[in-house]
Design an enzyme around this catalytic site. Structure first.
Site, PDB file in Angstrom:
ATOM      1  N   GLY A  16      -8.424  51.025 -18.704  1.00 22.90           N
ATOM      2  CA  GLY A  16      -9.830  51.298 -18.958  1.00 22.90           C
ATOM      3  C   GLY A  16     -10.717  51.291 -17.725  1.00 22.90           C
ATOM      4  O   GLY A  16     -10.394  51.872 -16.688  1.00 22.90           O
ATOM      5  N   ILE A  17     -11.866  50.633 -17.846  1.00 20.23           N
ATOM      6  CA  ILE A  17     -12.824  50.563 -16.742  1.00 20.23           C
ATOM      7  C   ILE A  17     -12.193  49.887 -15.536  1.00 20.23           C
ATOM      8  O   ILE A  17     -12.436  50.275 -14.388  1.00 20.23           O
ATOM      9  CB  ILE A  17     -14.100  49.820 -17.177  1.00 20.23           C
ATOM     10  CG1 ILE A  17     -14.857  50.634 -18.233  1.00 20.23           C
ATOM     11  CG2 ILE A  17     -15.009  49.553 -15.976  1.00 20.23           C
ATOM     12  CD1 ILE A  17     -16.038  49.896 -18.845  1.00 20.23           C
ATOM     13  N   ASP A  62      -4.188  35.358 -15.208  1.00 23.68           N
ATOM     14  CA  ASP A  62      -4.815  35.010 -16.474  1.00 23.68           C
ATOM     15  C   ASP A  62      -6.190  34.460 -16.117  1.00 23.68           C
ATOM     16  O   ASP A  62      -6.305  33.354 -15.564  1.00 23.68           O
ATOM     17  CB  ASP A  62      -3.987  33.957 -17.212  1.00 23.68           C
ATOM     18  CG  ASP A  62      -4.627  33.487 -18.511  1.00 23.68           C
ATOM     19  OD1 ASP A  62      -5.799  33.840 -18.777  1.00 23.68           O
ATOM     20  OD2 ASP A  62      -3.961  32.743 -19.261  1.00 23.68           O
ATOM     21  N   ASN A  89     -14.131  42.038 -14.420  1.00 23.31           N
ATOM     22  CA  ASN A  89     -14.118  43.086 -15.439  1.00 23.31           C
ATOM     23  C   ASN A  89     -13.384  42.702 -16.722  1.00 23.31           C
ATOM     24  O   ASN A  89     -13.712  43.222 -17.793  1.00 23.31           O
ATOM     25  CB  ASN A  89     -13.460  44.341 -14.843  1.00 23.31           C
ATOM     26  CG  ASN A  89     -13.083  45.355 -15.902  1.00 23.31           C
ATOM     27  OD1 ASN A  89     -13.929  46.056 -16.437  1.00 23.31           O
ATOM     28  ND2 ASN A  89     -11.792  45.421 -16.212  1.00 23.31           N
ATOM     29  N   TYR A 153     -19.253  38.711 -28.923  1.00 24.21           N
ATOM     30  CA  TYR A 153     -19.338  39.596 -27.761  1.00 24.21           C
ATOM     31  C   TYR A 153     -20.762  39.615 -27.212  1.00 24.21           C
ATOM     32  O   TYR A 153     -20.962  39.532 -25.997  1.00 24.21           O
ATOM     33  CB  TYR A 153     -18.890  40.999 -28.171  1.00 24.21           C
ATOM     34  CG  TYR A 153     -18.671  41.949 -27.020  1.00 24.21           C
ATOM     35  CD1 TYR A 153     -17.539  41.837 -26.217  1.00 24.21           C
ATOM     36  CD2 TYR A 153     -19.566  42.975 -26.750  1.00 24.21           C
ATOM     37  CE1 TYR A 153     -17.320  42.726 -25.165  1.00 24.21           C
ATOM     38  CE2 TYR A 153     -19.363  43.861 -25.707  1.00 24.21           C
ATOM     39  CZ  TYR A 153     -18.229  43.738 -24.917  1.00 24.21           C
ATOM     40  OH  TYR A 153     -18.027  44.615 -23.885  1.00 24.21           O
ATOM     41  N   THR A 190     -12.301  53.419 -24.009  1.00 26.66           N
ATOM     42  CA  THR A 190     -11.307  52.538 -23.394  1.00 26.66           C
ATOM     43  C   THR A 190     -10.451  51.877 -24.473  1.00 26.66           C
ATOM     44  O   THR A 190     -10.803  51.868 -25.658  1.00 26.66           O
ATOM     45  CB  THR A 190     -11.992  51.413 -22.600  1.00 26.66           C
ATOM     46  OG1 THR A 190     -12.718  50.570 -23.525  1.00 26.66           O
ATOM     47  CG2 THR A 190     -12.946  51.972 -21.554  1.00 26.66           C
ATOM     48  N   LEU A 192     -10.251  48.825 -24.971  1.00 24.74           N
ATOM     49  CA  LEU A 192     -11.056  47.745 -25.549  1.00 24.74           C
ATOM     50  C   LEU A 192     -11.735  48.221 -26.826  1.00 24.74           C
ATOM     51  O   LEU A 192     -11.711  47.547 -27.862  1.00 24.74           O
ATOM     52  CB  LEU A 192     -12.104  47.270 -24.542  1.00 24.74           C
ATOM     53  CG  LEU A 192     -13.079  46.189 -25.044  1.00 24.74           C
ATOM     54  CD1 LEU A 192     -12.356  44.859 -25.205  1.00 24.74           C
ATOM     55  CD2 LEU A 192     -14.251  46.028 -24.086  1.00 24.74           C
TER      56      LEU A 192
END
Length: 256
Positions: A16-17, A62, A89, A153, A190, A192
């Site tokens: 993704g990003i 991690d 990120n 979130y 993405t 996500l």
């Protein structure tokens, strides 16, 4: 935008990003340390960057593990002698209403999205303060506005937004030469987003996606590479007078 010769560490760099940012930083001349908990994905991105004639290595990280952060940054310093760019990120999202969220789910989201940003930022400052640098924290438009189906979130990304400003002021007060800014992407195509939608019933996922796209004035979600350009800008010396700033990249979502 040039990041020539700068050593950059990116978390969640395997997809993704994160992947787009690693490749964009490398194209801008940075030596990229791709980190991810997924070794296969992270290694693949590093291999692609090197095959393109740029420079990257992979290190497993991690982001919730404080000793791992310390070990990875120590390895970066041992190998390159410096760390000048950190991109926080890595993140997760779970689509559900407040009544369906669990304490375990809340804690997991906030640990990965917020606590890890604190650890990474602190450790980076400790090695950057002698030479200066740039830290870019990936927040979200969900750190600015609310969504009824993203309570954890929202909370985690709002924390990143305020934390970034606090640290930017701290580094300025200390004359460390470290700029700290946040990027606030809107909805992006993405894993996500697709992964969060996949956990919903098909009808609910379709309704959520339709609602989101209908709320974006530009009529589409962003591509990861579009967001990466803003991140690389903040990381580069072209953003030399920006700290504590919010770069919103959302197709006009929050302009209404």
């Amino acid at each position: 935008m040039s990041c020539q010769g700068k050593v950059a560490l990116v978390t969640g760099g395997g997809v993704g990003i994160g992947e787009a940012t690693c490749r964009s930083l490398a194209a801008a001349g940075a030596i990229v340390v791709v980190t991810d908990i997924d070794e296969a994905s992270g290694s693949r991105v590093a291999d692609v960057i090197n095959a393109e004639g740029n420079s990257a290595i992979f290190m497993r990280l991690d982001v919730c593990d404080e000793p791992q952060w310390q070990a990875v940054i120590a390895q970066v310093i041992e190998r390159y002698g410096r760390l000048q760019i950190l991109i926080n990120n890595a993140g997760i999202a779970n689509i559900c209403g407040i009544e369906d969220e669990t304490l375990a789910g809340w804690r997991k989201t906030n640990t990965i999205n917020s606590d890890a940003v604190f650890i990474g930022t602190r450790e980076a400052i400790r090695v950057m303060k002698e030479t200066g640098g740039s830290i870019v924290n990936i927040s979200s438009i969900e750190g600015i506005v609310g969504d009824p189906m993203l309570p954890a979130y929202n909370a985690s990304k709002g924390a990143v937004r305020a934390f970034t400003k606090s640290v930017a002021l701290y580094c300025a007060d200390k004359n460390y030469g470290i700029r700290v800014n946040s990027v606030h992407p809107g909805y992006v195509t993405t894993p996500l987003v697709s992964g969060a939608l996949a956990r919903l019933a098909q009808s609910d996922a379709e309704a959520f996606a339709q609602r989101v796209v209908a709320s974006i004035p530009m009529g589409r979600m962003a591509e990861p590479a579009e967001i990466a350009k803003g991140i690389v800008f903040l990381a580069s010396d072209d953003a030399s007078y920006m700290t504590g700033s919010e770069l919103i990249m959302d197709g006009g979502y929050t302009a209404r």
